[in-house]
Design a protein around this motif. Structure first.
Motif, PDB file in Angstrom:
ATOM      1  N   ARG A  34      49.408  40.193  40.857  1.00  8.15           N
ATOM      2  CA  ARG A  34      49.937  39.136  39.994  1.00  8.15           C
ATOM      3  C   ARG A  34      49.598  37.788  40.590  1.00  8.15           C
ATOM      4  O   ARG A  34      49.565  37.617  41.810  1.00  8.15           O
ATOM      5  N   CYS A  39      50.127  27.832  32.546  1.00  9.79           N
ATOM      6  CA  CYS A  39      49.935  28.305  31.170  1.00  9.79           C
ATOM      7  C   CYS A  39      49.191  27.234  30.366  1.00  9.79           C
ATOM      8  O   CYS A  39      49.589  26.065  30.366  1.00  9.79           O
ATOM      9  N   ALA A  46      53.371  30.136  35.157  1.00 15.77           N
ATOM     10  CA  ALA A  46      53.606  31.475  34.616  1.00 15.77           C
ATOM     11  C   ALA A  46      53.027  32.492  35.587  1.00 15.77           C
ATOM     12  O   ALA A  46      51.944  32.296  36.146  1.00 15.77           O
ATOM     13  N   VAL A  48      51.358  36.030  35.988  1.00 11.95           N
ATOM     14  CA  VAL A  48      50.576  36.874  35.093  1.00 11.95           C
ATOM     15  C   VAL A  48      50.007  38.056  35.864  1.00 11.95           C
ATOM     16  O   VAL A  48      49.549  37.912  36.998  1.00 11.95           O
ATOM     17  N   VAL A  68      45.867  40.983  29.442  1.00  9.03           N
ATOM     18  CA  VAL A  68      47.090  40.677  30.165  1.00  9.03           C
ATOM     19  C   VAL A  68      48.039  41.861  30.031  1.00  9.03           C
ATOM     20  O   VAL A  68      48.333  42.325  28.937  1.00  9.03           O
ATOM     21  N   CYS A  71      53.338  39.087  31.527  1.00  8.68           N
ATOM     22  CA  CYS A  71      53.411  37.647  31.743  1.00  8.68           C
ATOM     23  C   CYS A  71      54.871  37.226  31.744  1.00  8.68           C
ATOM     24  O   CYS A  71      55.662  37.693  30.914  1.00  8.68           O
ATOM     25  N   SER A  72      55.217  36.340  32.663  1.00  5.58           N
ATOM     26  CA  SER A  72      56.605  35.882  32.755  1.00  5.58           C
ATOM     27  C   SER A  72      57.007  35.023  31.563  1.00  5.58           C
ATOM     28  O   SER A  72      58.185  34.857  31.289  1.00  5.58           O
ATOM     29  N   TRP A  74      56.298  35.741  28.450  1.00  2.00           N
ATOM     30  CA  TRP A  74      56.395  36.553  27.239  1.00  2.00           C
ATOM     31  C   TRP A  74      57.816  36.681  26.721  1.00  2.00           C
ATOM     32  O   TRP A  74      58.029  37.148  25.619  1.00  2.00           O
ATOM     33  N   GLU A  82      45.037  35.482  24.844  1.00  2.00           N
ATOM     34  CA  GLU A  82      44.638  35.952  26.168  1.00  2.00           C
ATOM     35  C   GLU A  82      43.189  35.614  26.496  1.00  2.00           C
ATOM     36  O   GLU A  82      42.699  35.980  27.546  1.00  2.00           O
ATOM     37  N   VAL A  85      42.067  33.812  29.991  1.00  2.00           N
ATOM     38  CA  VAL A  85      42.340  34.436  31.282  1.00  2.00           C
ATOM     39  C   VAL A  85      41.150  34.342  32.229  1.00  2.00           C
ATOM     40  O   VAL A  85      41.287  33.942  33.377  1.00  2.00           O
TER      41      VAL A  85
END
Length: 92
Positions: A34, A39, A46, A48, A68, A71-72, A74, A82, A85
């Motif tokens: 991670r 973002c 964030a 991810v 992805v 994700c925090s 979400w 996405e 990325v």
């Protein structure tokens, strides 16, 4: 009679072990952890996590699709775009 078939099979197996496997493993290693990123939608931090197994397999097959996994952010916006990325993922 079976010698050409065995030889061809050995060449294919060697190609998989010596070419495709290292490429896939290197991609897996790059995307397995991670990361905290900014973002692109709201410019906040964030955390991810990417689907590293899929990225490694696709890389070995010559495709570069990243997905992805988690994700925090979400909790606020599930399934955001996405496609950013690959450009924004920190290089180790």
């Amino acid at each position: 009679m079976y010698t050409p078939l065995i030889t061809i099979s050995a060449i294919i197996a060697a190609a998989i072990l010596l070419v495709l496997a290292p490429v896939g493993f290197e991609t897996y290693r790059r995307y397995r952890n991670r990361k905290v990123i900014i973002c692109p939608e709201n410019h906040k931090l964030a955390e991810v996590e990417l689907n590293a197994c899929r990225a490694g397999l696709m890389s070995a097959l010559g495709k570069s699709k990243l997905a992805v996994k988690w994700c925090s952010r979400w909790q606020h916006k599930q399934g955001c775009a996405e496609d950013w990325v690959k450009e924004n993922w920190p290089i180790p």
